[in-house]
Design an enzyme around this catalytic site. Structure first.
Site, PDB file in Angstrom:
ATOM      1  N   SER A 158      39.014   1.370  24.366  1.00  0.00           N
ATOM      2  CA  SER A 158      38.015   1.968  23.482  1.00  0.00           C
ATOM      3  C   SER A 158      36.662   1.352  23.836  1.00  0.00           C
ATOM      4  O   SER A 158      36.603   0.268  24.429  1.00  0.00           O
ATOM      5  CB  SER A 158      38.374   1.636  22.025  1.00  0.00           C
ATOM      6  OG  SER A 158      37.266   1.864  21.174  1.00  0.00           O
ATOM      7  N   TYR A 171      40.994  -3.860  15.454  1.00  0.00           N
ATOM      8  CA  TYR A 171      41.050  -2.740  16.406  1.00  0.00           C
ATOM      9  C   TYR A 171      40.293  -3.105  17.677  1.00  0.00           C
ATOM     10  O   TYR A 171      40.811  -2.984  18.790  1.00  0.00           O
ATOM     11  CB  TYR A 171      40.467  -1.482  15.759  1.00  0.00           C
ATOM     12  CG  TYR A 171      40.456  -0.271  16.660  1.00  0.00           C
ATOM     13  CD1 TYR A 171      41.606   0.507  16.826  1.00  0.00           C
ATOM     14  CD2 TYR A 171      39.304   0.101  17.350  1.00  0.00           C
ATOM     15  CE1 TYR A 171      41.598   1.622  17.653  1.00  0.00           C
ATOM     16  CE2 TYR A 171      39.289   1.209  18.179  1.00  0.00           C
ATOM     17  CZ  TYR A 171      40.436   1.972  18.328  1.00  0.00           C
ATOM     18  OH  TYR A 171      40.431   3.074  19.158  1.00  0.00           O
TER      19      TYR A 171
HETATM   20  P1  NDP Z   1      45.738   9.537  16.411  1.00  0.00           P
HETATM   21  O1  NDP Z   1      45.729   8.672  15.205  1.00  0.00           O
HETATM   22  O2  NDP Z   1      45.297  10.946  16.310  1.00  0.00           O
HETATM   23  O3  NDP Z   1      47.179   9.486  17.078  1.00  0.00           O
HETATM   24  C1  NDP Z   1      47.790   8.250  17.296  1.00  0.00           C
HETATM   25  C2  NDP Z   1      49.256   8.450  17.582  1.00  0.00           C
HETATM   26  O4  NDP Z   1      49.855   7.149  17.617  1.00  0.00           O
HETATM   27  C3  NDP Z   1      49.938   9.224  16.457  1.00  0.00           C
HETATM   28  O5  NDP Z   1      50.889  10.101  16.996  1.00  0.00           O
HETATM   29  C4  NDP Z   1      50.600   8.119  15.649  1.00  0.00           C
HETATM   30  O6  NDP Z   1      51.774   8.510  14.980  1.00  0.00           O
HETATM   31  C5  NDP Z   1      50.942   7.124  16.735  1.00  0.00           C
HETATM   32  N1  NDP Z   1      51.149   5.817  16.134  1.00  0.00           N
HETATM   33  C6  NDP Z   1      50.317   5.147  15.316  1.00  0.00           C
HETATM   34  N2  NDP Z   1      50.903   4.016  14.882  1.00  0.00           N
HETATM   35  C7  NDP Z   1      52.141   4.008  15.428  1.00  0.00           C
HETATM   36  C8  NDP Z   1      53.241   3.132  15.340  1.00  0.00           C
HETATM   37  N3  NDP Z   1      53.207   2.053  14.546  1.00  0.00           N
HETATM   38  N4  NDP Z   1      54.371   3.395  16.014  1.00  0.00           N
HETATM   39  C9  NDP Z   1      54.438   4.499  16.782  1.00  0.00           C
HETATM   40  N5  NDP Z   1      53.440   5.395  16.916  1.00  0.00           N
HETATM   41  C10 NDP Z   1      52.299   5.141  16.222  1.00  0.00           C
HETATM   42  O7  NDP Z   1      44.855   8.752  17.482  1.00  0.00           O
HETATM   43  P2  NDP Z   1      44.083   9.265  18.782  1.00  0.00           P
HETATM   44  O8  NDP Z   1      44.850  10.324  19.443  1.00  0.00           O
HETATM   45  O9  NDP Z   1      42.683   9.451  18.413  1.00  0.00           O
HETATM   46  O10 NDP Z   1      44.133   7.917  19.640  1.00  0.00           O
HETATM   47  C11 NDP Z   1      44.990   7.724  20.736  1.00  0.00           C
HETATM   48  C12 NDP Z   1      44.547   6.460  21.435  1.00  0.00           C
HETATM   49  O11 NDP Z   1      43.202   6.612  21.886  1.00  0.00           O
HETATM   50  C13 NDP Z   1      44.546   5.234  20.534  1.00  0.00           C
HETATM   51  O12 NDP Z   1      44.999   4.119  21.264  1.00  0.00           O
HETATM   52  C14 NDP Z   1      43.088   5.063  20.152  1.00  0.00           C
HETATM   53  O13 NDP Z   1      42.787   3.733  19.850  1.00  0.00           O
HETATM   54  C15 NDP Z   1      42.404   5.537  21.421  1.00  0.00           C
HETATM   55  N6  NDP Z   1      41.024   5.985  21.234  1.00  0.00           N
HETATM   56  C16 NDP Z   1      40.741   7.115  20.519  1.00  0.00           C
HETATM   57  C17 NDP Z   1      39.439   7.541  20.378  1.00  0.00           C
HETATM   58  C18 NDP Z   1      39.092   8.785  19.638  1.00  0.00           C
HETATM   59  O14 NDP Z   1      37.891   9.068  19.462  1.00  0.00           O
HETATM   60  N7  NDP Z   1      40.032   9.557  19.158  1.00  0.00           N
HETATM   61  C19 NDP Z   1      38.320   6.781  20.969  1.00  0.00           C
HETATM   62  C20 NDP Z   1      38.719   5.607  21.693  1.00  0.00           C
HETATM   63  C21 NDP Z   1      40.035   5.240  21.821  1.00  0.00           C
HETATM   64  P3  NDP Z   1      51.728   9.454  13.669  1.00  0.00           P
HETATM   65  O15 NDP Z   1      51.494  10.821  14.189  1.00  0.00           O
HETATM   66  O16 NDP Z   1      53.049   9.254  13.088  1.00  0.00           O
HETATM   67  O17 NDP Z   1      50.590   8.941  12.827  1.00  0.00           O
END
Ligand code: NDP
Length: 257
Positions: A158, A171
């Site tokens: 990130s 985070y």
């Molecule tokens: P979302 O919250 O939309 O999706 C995250 C996914 O991870 C979900 O499917 C969620 O499951 C799953 N998840 C969360 N916690 C757990 C857990 N304890 N065990 C298993 N699965 C888990 O996030 P994004 O798609 O936005 O983010 C994806 C990655 O990109 C992350 O690492 C984030 O930090 C990074 N990122 C995102 C940015 C953005 O602007 N979106 C910017 C910079 C980095 P569930 O569906 O059950 O909640």
């Protein structure tokens, strides 16, 4: 409308044919779209996440639209342990006999709060899901990756994992840690040249996490995950062979060298 990266890179439709790729957090957001993109390019995708119904929906889409053989692995990474990761290793070996890539995508945002007020329990949870789980899973699967002629591990970073900012707490620190893990592991595996390790910052992307972090923002102004898939495919596929220890940014990536 294609994103910058998609304009810059045109992956072959069979880019990942026959490969096996694990995607964590595959049920929603960027992970969901990456899992679909990998399957569309021929990969058998191991769909790991915490909400089974979301994973099943991704599984059904892949089954309906590709010839690949996905599997669903419901797992809450909050409880990631050595035993659970060993079980995952055996399950993948049994099902496919190989593993060619991991997209560490699952992430927890946690509270936005200053360090002085950051709840300790939230800190531990975010660090466990974002960092410890990525380490534990990678460590357990290294023997499988080592058997692949051409394996790729991508850690999702990130902007706040490269420059800390107030109130991003665990985070931000977890993403710095993933950058460190990327560098250490890339250095350790560079000699053999068969496993590449890179970090990828997707940048502001239209997902539930982004909406939670910026509730006043209009999501319509943000690129959807689909816009970044050029880079996600490039790093996972053979076109990035030999590229290791890199820090990639989806927002500014202009295609392969
Ligand atoms: P979302 O919250 O939309 O999706 C995250 C996914 O991870 C979900 O499917 C969620 O499951 C799953 N998840 C969360 N916690 C757990 C857990 N304890 N065990 C298993 N699965 C888990 O996030 P994004 O798609 O936005 O983010 C994806 C990655 O990109 C992350 O690492 C984030 O930090 C990074 N990122 C995102 C940015 C953005 O602007 N979106 C910017 C910079 C980095 P569930 O569906 O059950 O909640």
């Amino acid at each position: 409308m294609p994103g910058k990266a998609d304009r810059a890179y045109h992956p072959r439709v069979d880019l990942l044919a026959g490969r096996v790729v694990l995607v964590t957090g595959a049920g929603d957001g960027i992970g969901r779209v990456a899992a679909l993109a990998y399957a569309e390019h021929g990969a058998h995708v191991v769909l790991l996440g915490r909400t089974e119904s979301k994973l099943e929906a991704v599984f059904d889409l892949i089954e309906a639209n590709t010839e690949t053989r996905p599997v669903v692995v419901p797992a809450d990474l909050e409880h990631a342990s050595e035993d659970a990761a060993t079980a995952l290793y055996h399950a993948i070996r049994r099902e496919y006999g190989r593993l060619d890539g991991i997209l560490h995508n699952a992430g927890l945002l946690g509270p936005r709060a200053p360090i002085a007020e950051y709840p300790v329990s939230d800190w531990l949870e975010v660090m466990h899901v974002n960092v410890n789980a990525a380490f534990i899973v990678t460590r357990a699967l290294m023997p499988l990756l080592g058997e692949s002629a051409d394996a790729s591990v991508v850690f999702t970073s990130s902007g706040v994992g490269r420059r800390g900012r107030a109130e991003w707490g665990a985070y931000a620190v977890s993403k710095f840690a993933l950058e460190g893990l990327t560098e250490v592991l890339a250095d350790e595996t560079a000699g053999a040249g068969r496993i590449r390790i890179n970090s990828l910052n997707p940048g502001a992307t239209r997902t539930a996490m982004r909406a939670a972090a910026y509730p006043d923002e209009d999501p319509g102004t943000l690129p959807p995950p689909e816009d970044h898939m050029g880079l996600y495919l490039y790093l996972m596929g053979p076109d990035s062979k030999g590229v290791t220890g890199g820090r990639f940014d989806a927002a500014s990536w202009a295609g392969p060298p």
